[in-house]
Write a protein that holds these residues in place. Structure first.
Motif, PDB file in Angstrom:
ATOM      1  N   GLN A   1       0.831  -1.206   0.000  1.00 21.99           N
ATOM      2  CA  GLN A   1       0.000   0.000   0.000  1.00 21.99           C
ATOM      3  C   GLN A   1       0.870   1.262   0.000  1.00 21.99           C
ATOM      4  O   GLN A   1       0.513   2.253  -0.642  1.00 21.99           O
ATOM      5  N   GLN A   2       2.003   1.214   0.677  1.00 25.15           N
ATOM      6  CA  GLN A   2       2.944   2.345   0.642  1.00 25.15           C
ATOM      7  C   GLN A   2       3.439   2.606  -0.776  1.00 25.15           C
ATOM      8  O   GLN A   2       3.731   3.735  -1.141  1.00 25.15           O
ATOM      9  N   MET A   3       3.521   1.521  -1.572  1.00 24.59           N
ATOM     10  CA  MET A   3       3.931   1.646  -2.973  1.00 24.59           C
ATOM     11  C   MET A   3       2.751   2.035  -3.870  1.00 24.59           C
ATOM     12  O   MET A   3       2.877   2.038  -5.085  1.00 24.59           O
ATOM     13  N   LYS A   4       1.604   2.325  -3.237  1.00 19.04           N
ATOM     14  CA  LYS A   4       0.389   2.793  -3.928  1.00 19.04           C
ATOM     15  C   LYS A   4      -0.327   1.696  -4.703  1.00 19.04           C
ATOM     16  O   LYS A   4      -1.034   1.978  -5.667  1.00 19.04           O
ATOM     17  N   TYR A   5      -0.173   0.433  -4.283  1.00 18.25           N
ATOM     18  CA  TYR A   5      -0.911  -0.654  -4.906  1.00 18.25           C
ATOM     19  C   TYR A   5      -2.211  -0.884  -4.150  1.00 18.25           C
ATOM     20  O   TYR A   5      -2.277  -0.710  -2.931  1.00 18.25           O
ATOM     21  N   ASN A   6      -3.239  -1.255  -4.878  1.00 18.93           N
ATOM     22  CA  ASN A   6      -4.518  -1.655  -4.303  1.00 18.93           C
ATOM     23  C   ASN A   6      -4.506  -3.177  -4.217  1.00 18.93           C
ATOM     24  O   ASN A   6      -4.280  -3.848  -5.224  1.00 18.93           O
ATOM     25  N   ILE A   7      -4.766  -3.696  -3.046  1.00 14.43           N
ATOM     26  CA  ILE A   7      -4.573  -5.120  -2.786  1.00 14.43           C
ATOM     27  C   ILE A   7      -5.898  -5.870  -2.796  1.00 14.43           C
ATOM     28  O   ILE A   7      -6.868  -5.449  -2.169  1.00 14.43           O
ATOM     29  N   ILE A   8      -5.900  -6.979  -3.499  1.00 16.69           N
ATOM     30  CA  ILE A   8      -6.988  -7.946  -3.438  1.00 16.69           C
ATOM     31  C   ILE A   8      -6.362  -9.212  -2.867  1.00 16.69           C
ATOM     32  O   ILE A   8      -5.440  -9.778  -3.454  1.00 16.69           O
ATOM     33  N   LEU A   9      -6.851  -9.620  -1.709  1.00 14.57           N
ATOM     34  CA  LEU A   9      -6.296 -10.775  -1.007  1.00 14.57           C
ATOM     35  C   LEU A   9      -7.076 -12.026  -1.394  1.00 14.57           C
ATOM     36  O   LEU A   9      -8.275 -12.131  -1.118  1.00 14.57           O
ATOM     37  N   ALA A  10      -6.403 -12.950  -2.072  1.00 19.34           N
ATOM     38  CA  ALA A  10      -7.028 -14.207  -2.479  1.00 19.34           C
ATOM     39  C   ALA A  10      -7.026 -15.189  -1.317  1.00 19.34           C
ATOM     40  O   ALA A  10      -6.038 -15.297  -0.598  1.00 19.34           O
ATOM     41  N   HIS A  11      -8.103 -15.871  -1.134  1.00 19.32           N
ATOM     42  CA  HIS A  11      -8.240 -16.958  -0.159  1.00 19.32           C
ATOM     43  C   HIS A  11      -7.951 -16.576   1.287  1.00 19.32           C
ATOM     44  O   HIS A  11      -7.321 -17.347   2.014  1.00 19.32           O
ATOM     45  N   PRO A  12      -8.412 -15.433   1.761  1.00 18.32           N
ATOM     46  CA  PRO A  12      -8.112 -15.099   3.164  1.00 18.32           C
ATOM     47  C   PRO A  12      -8.750 -16.077   4.152  1.00 18.32           C
ATOM     48  O   PRO A  12      -8.218 -16.283   5.237  1.00 18.32           O
ATOM     49  N   GLU A  13      -9.840 -16.707   3.738  1.00 16.98           N
ATOM     50  CA  GLU A  13     -10.539 -17.635   4.630  1.00 16.98           C
ATOM     51  C   GLU A  13      -9.733 -18.887   4.921  1.00 16.98           C
ATOM     52  O   GLU A  13      -9.975 -19.579   5.902  1.00 16.98           O
ATOM     53  N   ARG A  14      -8.741 -19.182   4.097  1.00 18.84           N
ATOM     54  CA  ARG A  14      -7.951 -20.403   4.264  1.00 18.84           C
ATOM     55  C   ARG A  14      -6.803 -20.233   5.257  1.00 18.84           C
ATOM     56  O   ARG A  14      -6.270 -21.213   5.754  1.00 18.84           O
ATOM     57  N   GLY A  15      -6.399 -19.022   5.485  1.00 12.94           N
ATOM     58  CA  GLY A  15      -5.212 -18.793   6.294  1.00 12.94           C
ATOM     59  C   GLY A  15      -5.489 -18.729   7.782  1.00 12.94           C
ATOM     60  O   GLY A  15      -6.511 -18.208   8.210  1.00 12.94           O
ATOM     61  N   LYS A  16      -4.549 -19.247   8.557  1.00 14.71           N
ATOM     62  CA  LYS A  16      -4.694 -19.140  10.014  1.00 14.71           C
ATOM     63  C   LYS A  16      -4.600 -17.685  10.443  1.00 14.71           C
ATOM     64  O   LYS A  16      -5.047 -17.313  11.507  1.00 14.71           O
ATOM     65  N   TYR A  17      -4.044 -16.848   9.563  1.00 20.50           N
ATOM     66  CA  TYR A  17      -3.885 -15.429   9.857  1.00 20.50           C
ATOM     67  C   TYR A  17      -5.184 -14.654   9.759  1.00 20.50           C
ATOM     68  O   TYR A  17      -5.282 -13.538  10.253  1.00 20.50           O
ATOM     69  N   SER A  18      -6.217 -15.212   9.129  1.00 21.34           N
ATOM     70  CA  SER A  18      -7.404 -14.421   8.799  1.00 21.34           C
ATOM     71  C   SER A  18      -8.047 -13.787  10.027  1.00 21.34           C
ATOM     72  O   SER A  18      -8.429 -12.628   9.991  1.00 21.34           O
ATOM     73  N   GLY A  19      -8.167 -14.504  11.127  1.00 27.85           N
ATOM     74  CA  GLY A  19      -8.758 -13.925  12.324  1.00 27.85           C
ATOM     75  C   GLY A  19      -7.882 -12.873  12.964  1.00 27.85           C
ATOM     76  O   GLY A  19      -8.377 -11.945  13.603  1.00 27.85           O
ATOM     77  N   GLY A  20      -6.574 -12.994  12.775  1.00 31.51           N
ATOM     78  CA  GLY A  20      -5.655 -12.064  13.417  1.00 31.51           C
ATOM     79  C   GLY A  20      -5.410 -10.782  12.640  1.00 31.51           C
ATOM     80  O   GLY A  20      -4.879  -9.822  13.192  1.00 31.51           O
TER      81      GLY A  20
END
Length: 157
Positions: free
Chosen positions: A124-143
């Motif tokens: 985002q600092q580089m001015k990119y717009n992020i689309i996160l694929a498969h966030p539901e699969r990651g253990k990180y999603s809740g955090g």
């Protein structure tokens, strides 16, 4: 309707294995009301070049046109995030969604919320717009949400 995440290009990754399968996927998408498809092959996870991607992309769009399937594909890659991916992004050696500042990324499903948030913030600092694929699969999603709350709302500043 737009499908932002389809592995439709034949023989590049774990998606379509042949032109025939790509055409079946496109026909099914069109029947379901999809007009546009982001041909989001894994950009840095399988062994192919951007030139190979472009060649397969053009062949598929030509075949869709020839068979009059009412679907337009546009270039995209799903980028598996790691330090090498960050360098490829900095060097613009991968394809962004339809040549824009939108970038589809994914993480190892075991990745920590802190690292996910740091890499997304760097992009985002580089001015990119992020689309996160498969966030539901990651253990990180809740955090991720907890991490963002801890760091404060990026739109506040």
């Amino acid at each position: 309707m737009v499908d932002l995440h389809m592995h439709i290009l034949p023989g590049l990754d774990d998606g379509a294995s042949s032109m025939e399968e790509s055409i079946r996927m496109a026909r099914q998408a069109a029947a379901g009301g999809v007009n546009y498809i982001a041909a989001s092959s894994h950009g840095n996870y399988y062994d192919y070049t951007v030139q190979e991607y472009v060649r397969k992309f053009r062949l598929l769009q030509k075949e869709l046109d020839r068979q009059q399937i009412p679907v337009k594909i546009f270039p995209s890659m799903e980028i598996f995030m790691n330090e090498r991916a960050m360098q490829l992004i900095r060097d613009r050696e991968i394809l962004f969604i339809n040549h824009t500042k939108y970038l589809m990324i994914e993480f190892d499903f075991r990745e920590s919320p802190e690292r996910v948030c740091r890499m997304v913030a760097d992009l985002q600092q580089m001015k990119y717009n992020i689309i996160l694929a498969h966030p539901e699969r990651g253990k990180y999603s809740g955090g991720i949400w907890k991490e963002m709350q801890r760091d404060g709302d990026p739109d506040d500043g």
